[in-house]
Every structure is written in structure tokens, then in C-alpha cells.
Design a protein around this motif. Structure first.
Motif, PDB file in Angstrom:
ATOM      1  N   PHE A  38     -24.779   7.170 -18.587  1.00 32.22           N
ATOM      2  CA  PHE A  38     -23.869   7.365 -17.460  1.00 32.22           C
ATOM      3  C   PHE A  38     -24.466   8.339 -16.443  1.00 32.22           C
ATOM      4  O   PHE A  38     -25.065   9.342 -16.814  1.00 32.22           O
ATOM      5  CB  PHE A  38     -22.523   7.922 -17.944  1.00 32.22           C
ATOM      6  CG  PHE A  38     -21.689   6.909 -18.660  1.00 32.22           C
ATOM      7  CD1 PHE A  38     -20.867   6.052 -17.957  1.00 32.22           C
ATOM      8  CD2 PHE A  38     -21.737   6.801 -20.045  1.00 32.22           C
ATOM      9  CE1 PHE A  38     -20.095   5.102 -18.616  1.00 32.22           C
ATOM     10  CE2 PHE A  38     -20.980   5.861 -20.707  1.00 32.22           C
ATOM     11  CZ  PHE A  38     -20.153   5.007 -19.991  1.00 32.22           C
ATOM     12  N   LYS A  66     -13.880   7.509 -11.755  1.00 30.90           N
ATOM     13  CA  LYS A  66     -14.327   6.118 -11.839  1.00 30.90           C
ATOM     14  C   LYS A  66     -15.071   5.823 -13.129  1.00 30.90           C
ATOM     15  O   LYS A  66     -15.263   4.662 -13.487  1.00 30.90           O
ATOM     16  CB  LYS A  66     -15.199   5.773 -10.629  1.00 30.90           C
ATOM     17  CG  LYS A  66     -16.494   6.554 -10.548  1.00 30.90           C
ATOM     18  CD  LYS A  66     -17.251   6.177  -9.279  1.00 30.90           C
ATOM     19  CE  LYS A  66     -18.515   7.011  -9.094  1.00 30.90           C
ATOM     20  NZ  LYS A  66     -19.222   6.668  -7.864  1.00 30.90           N
ATOM     21  N   PHE A  67     -15.520   6.877 -13.848  1.00 33.79           N
ATOM     22  CA  PHE A  67     -16.239   6.655 -15.101  1.00 33.79           C
ATOM     23  C   PHE A  67     -15.346   6.823 -16.322  1.00 33.79           C
ATOM     24  O   PHE A  67     -15.761   6.502 -17.430  1.00 33.79           O
ATOM     25  CB  PHE A  67     -17.424   7.616 -15.216  1.00 33.79           C
ATOM     26  CG  PHE A  67     -18.471   7.409 -14.160  1.00 33.79           C
ATOM     27  CD1 PHE A  67     -19.033   6.164 -13.961  1.00 33.79           C
ATOM     28  CD2 PHE A  67     -18.885   8.461 -13.364  1.00 33.79           C
ATOM     29  CE1 PHE A  67     -19.991   5.964 -12.977  1.00 33.79           C
ATOM     30  CE2 PHE A  67     -19.834   8.270 -12.376  1.00 33.79           C
ATOM     31  CZ  PHE A  67     -20.396   7.017 -12.184  1.00 33.79           C
ATOM     32  N   ASN A  79     -12.671   5.294 -17.568  1.00 36.14           N
ATOM     33  CA  ASN A  79     -12.378   4.094 -18.347  1.00 36.14           C
ATOM     34  C   ASN A  79     -13.606   3.610 -19.114  1.00 36.14           C
ATOM     35  O   ASN A  79     -13.494   3.163 -20.265  1.00 36.14           O
ATOM     36  CB  ASN A  79     -11.849   2.983 -17.441  1.00 36.14           C
ATOM     37  CG  ASN A  79     -10.448   3.267 -16.927  1.00 36.14           C
ATOM     38  OD1 ASN A  79      -9.702   4.041 -17.528  1.00 36.14           O
ATOM     39  ND2 ASN A  79     -10.085   2.652 -15.808  1.00 36.14           N
ATOM     40  N   ASP A  80     -14.768   3.682 -18.475  1.00 35.56           N
ATOM     41  CA  ASP A  80     -16.002   3.280 -19.155  1.00 35.56           C
ATOM     42  C   ASP A  80     -16.327   4.238 -20.293  1.00 35.56           C
ATOM     43  O   ASP A  80     -16.738   3.814 -21.384  1.00 35.56           O
ATOM     44  CB  ASP A  80     -17.168   3.233 -18.163  1.00 35.56           C
ATOM     45  CG  ASP A  80     -17.051   2.082 -17.177  1.00 35.56           C
ATOM     46  OD1 ASP A  80     -16.369   1.091 -17.509  1.00 35.56           O
ATOM     47  OD2 ASP A  80     -17.618   2.178 -16.076  1.00 35.56           O
ATOM     48  N   ARG A  99     -14.354   3.643 -23.488  1.00 33.71           N
ATOM     49  CA  ARG A  99     -14.703   2.475 -24.310  1.00 33.71           C
ATOM     50  C   ARG A  99     -15.836   2.762 -25.286  1.00 33.71           C
ATOM     51  O   ARG A  99     -16.131   1.944 -26.160  1.00 33.71           O
ATOM     52  CB  ARG A  99     -15.071   1.298 -23.414  1.00 33.71           C
ATOM     53  CG  ARG A  99     -13.866   0.634 -22.754  1.00 33.71           C
ATOM     54  CD  ARG A  99     -14.228  -0.720 -22.176  1.00 33.71           C
ATOM     55  NE  ARG A  99     -15.039  -0.581 -20.980  1.00 33.71           N
ATOM     56  CZ  ARG A  99     -14.545  -0.512 -19.753  1.00 33.71           C
ATOM     57  NH1 ARG A  99     -13.233  -0.560 -19.574  1.00 33.71           N
ATOM     58  NH2 ARG A  99     -15.335  -0.396 -18.704  1.00 33.71           N
ATOM     59  N   GLN A 149     -21.321   1.057 -29.348  1.00 37.89           N
ATOM     60  CA  GLN A 149     -21.720   1.573 -28.039  1.00 37.89           C
ATOM     61  C   GLN A 149     -21.733   3.095 -28.050  1.00 37.89           C
ATOM     62  O   GLN A 149     -20.740   3.718 -28.400  1.00 37.89           O
ATOM     63  CB  GLN A 149     -20.757   1.090 -26.959  1.00 37.89           C
ATOM     64  CG  GLN A 149     -20.861  -0.381 -26.606  1.00 37.89           C
ATOM     65  CD  GLN A 149     -19.963  -0.721 -25.443  1.00 37.89           C
ATOM     66  OE1 GLN A 149     -18.771  -0.416 -25.424  1.00 37.89           O
ATOM     67  NE2 GLN A 149     -20.521  -1.356 -24.431  1.00 37.89           N
ATOM     68  N   ILE A 154     -27.976   0.427 -19.142  1.00 38.67           N
ATOM     69  CA  ILE A 154     -27.559  -0.108 -20.436  1.00 38.67           C
ATOM     70  C   ILE A 154     -28.780  -0.655 -21.167  1.00 38.67           C
ATOM     71  O   ILE A 154     -29.578  -1.395 -20.583  1.00 38.67           O
ATOM     72  CB  ILE A 154     -26.500  -1.212 -20.265  1.00 38.67           C
ATOM     73  CG1 ILE A 154     -25.252  -0.650 -19.566  1.00 38.67           C
ATOM     74  CG2 ILE A 154     -26.121  -1.812 -21.616  1.00 38.67           C
ATOM     75  CD1 ILE A 154     -24.208  -1.704 -19.233  1.00 38.67           C
ATOM     76  N   GLY A 157     -22.374   6.349 -25.542  1.00 37.05           N
ATOM     77  CA  GLY A 157     -22.519   6.790 -24.169  1.00 37.05           C
ATOM     78  C   GLY A 157     -23.376   8.033 -24.083  1.00 37.05           C
ATOM     79  O   GLY A 157     -23.121   9.026 -24.774  1.00 37.05           O
ATOM     80  N   VAL A 159     -25.498   3.471 -23.421  1.00 38.07           N
ATOM     81  CA  VAL A 159     -25.065   3.417 -22.024  1.00 38.07           C
ATOM     82  C   VAL A 159     -25.298   4.788 -21.409  1.00 38.07           C
ATOM     83  O   VAL A 159     -24.685   5.781 -21.811  1.00 38.07           O
ATOM     84  CB  VAL A 159     -23.581   3.023 -21.902  1.00 38.07           C
ATOM     85  CG1 VAL A 159     -23.189   2.903 -20.428  1.00 38.07           C
ATOM     86  CG2 VAL A 159     -23.316   1.705 -22.626  1.00 38.07           C
ATOM     87  N   GLN A 174     -24.165   3.376 -11.039  1.00 35.16           N
ATOM     88  CA  GLN A 174     -24.013   2.446 -12.152  1.00 35.16           C
ATOM     89  C   GLN A 174     -24.740   2.959 -13.392  1.00 35.16           C
ATOM     90  O   GLN A 174     -25.829   3.534 -13.284  1.00 35.16           O
ATOM     91  CB  GLN A 174     -24.561   1.067 -11.770  1.00 35.16           C
ATOM     92  CG  GLN A 174     -23.811   0.395 -10.636  1.00 35.16           C
ATOM     93  CD  GLN A 174     -22.359   0.124 -10.972  1.00 35.16           C
ATOM     94  OE1 GLN A 174     -22.025  -0.217 -12.101  1.00 35.16           O
ATOM     95  NE2 GLN A 174     -21.477   0.281  -9.989  1.00 35.16           N
ATOM     96  N   PRO A 175     -24.149   2.759 -14.567  1.00 35.54           N
ATOM     97  CA  PRO A 175     -24.821   3.176 -15.798  1.00 35.54           C
ATOM     98  C   PRO A 175     -26.051   2.316 -16.081  1.00 35.54           C
ATOM     99  O   PRO A 175     -26.136   1.169 -15.644  1.00 35.54           O
ATOM    100  CB  PRO A 175     -23.753   2.964 -16.880  1.00 35.54           C
ATOM    101  CG  PRO A 175     -22.463   2.801 -16.154  1.00 35.54           C
ATOM    102  CD  PRO A 175     -22.810   2.213 -14.815  1.00 35.54           C
TER     103      PRO A 175
END
Length: 365
Positions: free
Chosen positions: A70, A86-87, A89-90, A93, A2, A38, A4, A68, A35-36
Motif C-alpha cells: 500500500f 480511500k485505503f 476498505n482495502d 480486506r 493476503q 500486488i 498488506g 499488497v 494504487q497498491p
């Protein structure tokens, strides 16, 4: 894998996302999205295509990358407050980041800062990611202080080592040294296991130029790479809008436009190649009448580790691997002929798999 895609508002990062993934995500007003985007992309691999022509398998499977995209973090970006919480944690990853940096000029898309300045925007994003990591470190240090005070003397060794390490990383970040560029021993990495620092992740600076700058693409890439490339950080240059527009054409028409502009490969292929280089990845291959497939592994992986990528049972019961270079197999025209020519060899558990190896794993059930 993944990756980003990040960037400041109006950097063209969603345009780059569409160019790389052949997507159709909304551009322009996208900064207001929560929302991202994807997209999953097959990694182009001529070796897989050639093996498929040789074996005519029932199935052909390419390696894949997930991109992804963002949303911009909003008004806090550029003000030293770190990416929107809010982003985080995403973002944590992701295996790596692609930072899209605006270098194109377009009066209809004004830059939020009033001028196009790639150096300033690179520094801004570096600062934001560092602030996010500093916040993580501060919270960890506070928890450690409380834990250490409640521990017996004999229990404090590991927490104290971790505390010293975090303080060292903090000092580096405060001196503009991302964690990826700080020296970490194996013991340090064990202490940090499970902690996903953003500046520890590999980062590709993707300089987003205008079509008018395509003749200077190689020159610009060399200049930016000399200035910004370093441990875990690389540079690539792409004309995002030019590449996104070419997605509307057939492959033959797109190739003609690229050739006229002096571009030798698609934006997707260029981004994927840069991504692999950044992450230190290679591909090995498996081939047969049922399936021809590319598998992605880290450079330096051994034959049993490659076998485990196919299935965990193959790694547990690994005996040996039959190995042949893809180009040798294709030149021979068949496995039988390759064996006659002595091109197929047997390797054991210590063998380090090379990019383009075709493997057949022998194992105990």
C-alpha cells in the motif's frame, strides 16, 4: 491469503515488496502513487519438491501468498488522523499486515522526520491504525444510539451488549491496547462479526536494516522481539535493499552472497515463514501421478475441514482420511511400501491435521 505491506514514507516497504515477490515496482518516488502494488508468491516447500521427484506428476502446485504493497497514506500520517480513508476498505480486506520499519541509514534517502528512529515509527503506525479503528467505533456507537432509542424494550438486549463491547474496545484503544491484545469471548466475536478492525489483525513488524547490520541480524531480531512481540504481533529483520539486489542474480550466486553476509535463507523465505507463524497456518499435502500439491489451513483444522479446502463435496461427504507423514512416505519410497511398514493410518472426523501430513480423502458422492 493476503498480506498488506504498510509503512511510513521512505521506510523501504516497496523495496521489501520487490525483495519478497521478485517484483520490479518503482521505488523512491512511489509515495506519490495512488494504487497498491500486488504480487503473488509461491510458498517454497521442499516437501512438495520431494514428492514431485517421487511421483513425477503432470502438475506441481505450491501454496501461495498475495502481498499488497500500500502507498503511504500521505501527509495525514503521523498527525493522528489515521490512514487515508480511500485505503481503509482495502486494508480491512487483508488477513494480516507487515509493517516495514526503517532501521537503515542512507543520506540519499532522508527520513521525513529528520532522523532514523524505529521505536518512534512503530508507535506512529500503531497510533494511526488505532485512530482508524476509533473512527469506526465512533460511527457504530452513533448508529447504535439512534437504533436503541427507536427499539422496544425487548429488542434492546443485543444492541446494548454490542454498545458495551464497543465502549470497552474504545477504552482499550485509548490506552494503547490494540484490539488483537484485548480479551474477546466467543460471544464478543459473534457480536463483532463482519467488523474488520485494523488493530485486530495480526501484524508482523519487519525491521528493515542496512547491509552493514547483517552480521547483527539475529541479535537485532531478538532485541526487537523481546520489546514488541505479543498477542498477534511478531518481529522479523530483513535487509530489504540487499535482498532486492540479489534478485538480479542466479540462485547460486545469491546463495553465495548471503553466505558471505551470514544470511542463511532468502528474504522471501524468511518473510513467508514469519507470515505463516503469525497467522497460525500449516500446510498439508496431496500427492499422486496427476498432481502434487500443498494446501494451506489454520493450525487445529480437522480432517473434514482440510477436505473442504480441496473441494466442498469432499467435506460434505467425508468418510475418513488416509494419513501418512510426508517424511515417512519419502523414506518408504512408495505408498505400497509405506502400507507394508504400517506407516499409513486411517483417521476420522475428529482428527486434527498436522503440518506435513499427506492426505487421501475417502468420501461419498
Amino acid at each position: 491469503m493476503q498480506l498488506g505491506i504498510i509503512g511510513l514514507a521512505r521506510s523501504g516497504k516497496t523495496t521489501v515488496f520487490n525483495a519478497v515477490t521478485r517484483g520490479s515496482a518503482q521505488v523512491g518516488a512511489y509515495s506519490s502513487s495512488t494504487q497498491p502494488n500486488i504480487g503473488v508468491v509461491n510458498v517454497p516447500d521442499e516437501r512438495v519438491d520431494a514428492l514431485a521427484r517421487l511421483y513425477k506428476p503432470k502438475k506441481v502446485t505450491y501454496a501461495t501468498i498475495q502481498y499488497v504493497d500500500f502507498p503511504a497514506a500521505g501527509e495525514s500520517f503521523g498527525k493522528g488522523e489515521g490512514p487515508a480513508g480511500k485505503f481503509i476498505n482495502d486494508l480491512a480486506r487483508m488477513d494480516a499486515f507487515i509493517h516495514v520499519v526503517r532501521a537503515f541509514r542512507d543520506d540519499s534517502v532522508p527520513h521525513p522526520e529528520g532522523s532514523v528512529d524505529p521505536d518512534r515509527d512503530i508507535q506512529t503506525m500503531d497510533l494511526e491504525l488505532a485512530f482508524a479503528d476509533l473512527a469506526i467505533i465512533e460511527r457504530r456507537l452513533q448508529r447504535l444510539e439512534t437504533e436503541i432509542r427507536s427499539m422496544k424494550a425487548g429488542e434492546r438486549e443485543r444492541p446494548l451488549r454490542l454498545k458495551a463491547l464497543l465502549e470497552r474496545l474504545k477504552a482499550g484503544l485509548e490506552n494503547d491496547i490494540p484490539i488483537r491484545a484485548q480479551e474477546l469471548s466467543d460471544d464478543d466475536r459473534q457480536l463483532l462479526e463482519g467488523t474488520q478492525f485494523l488493530t485486530a489483525k495480526p501484524l508482523l513488524l519487519l525491521i528493515n536494516i542496512g547491509e552493514e547490520d547483517l552480521p547483527r541480524r539475529a541479535e537485532l531480531e531478538a532485541a526487537y522481539r523481546e520489546k514488541y512481540a505479543g498477542p498477534g504481533r511478531d518481529v522479523a529483520v530483513m535487509a530489504g535493499k540487499f535482498e532486492m539486489d540479489l534478485n538480479e542474480l542466479s540462485e547460486e550466486e545469491a546463495a553465495e552472497f548471503r553466505a558471505a553476509a551470514g544470511v542463511t535463507e532468502s528474504g522471501m523465505a524468511s518473510a513467508i515463514r514469519a507470515s505463516y507463524r503469525l497467522l497460525g497456518l500449516i500446510s498439508f499435502l496431496t500427492a499422486g501421478p496427476d498432481e502434487c500439491r500443498a494446501w494451506t489451513i489454520p493450525a487445529g483444522a480437522t480432517a473434514p475441514e482440510a477436505a473442504g479446502k480441496i473441494h466442498s463435496d469432499l467435506q460434505r461427504g467425508f468418510i475418513r482420511a488416509e494419513v501418512i507423514r510426508c517424511e515417512d512416505l519419502l523414506a518408504a519410497g512408495s505408498e505400497a511400501e509405506a502400507k507394508k511398514r504400517g506407516l499409513l493410518r486411517t483417521e476420522g472426523k475428529q482428527y486434527v491435521v498436522q503440518d506435513g501430513d499427506v492426505l487421501h480423502i475417502l468420501f461419498n458422492v
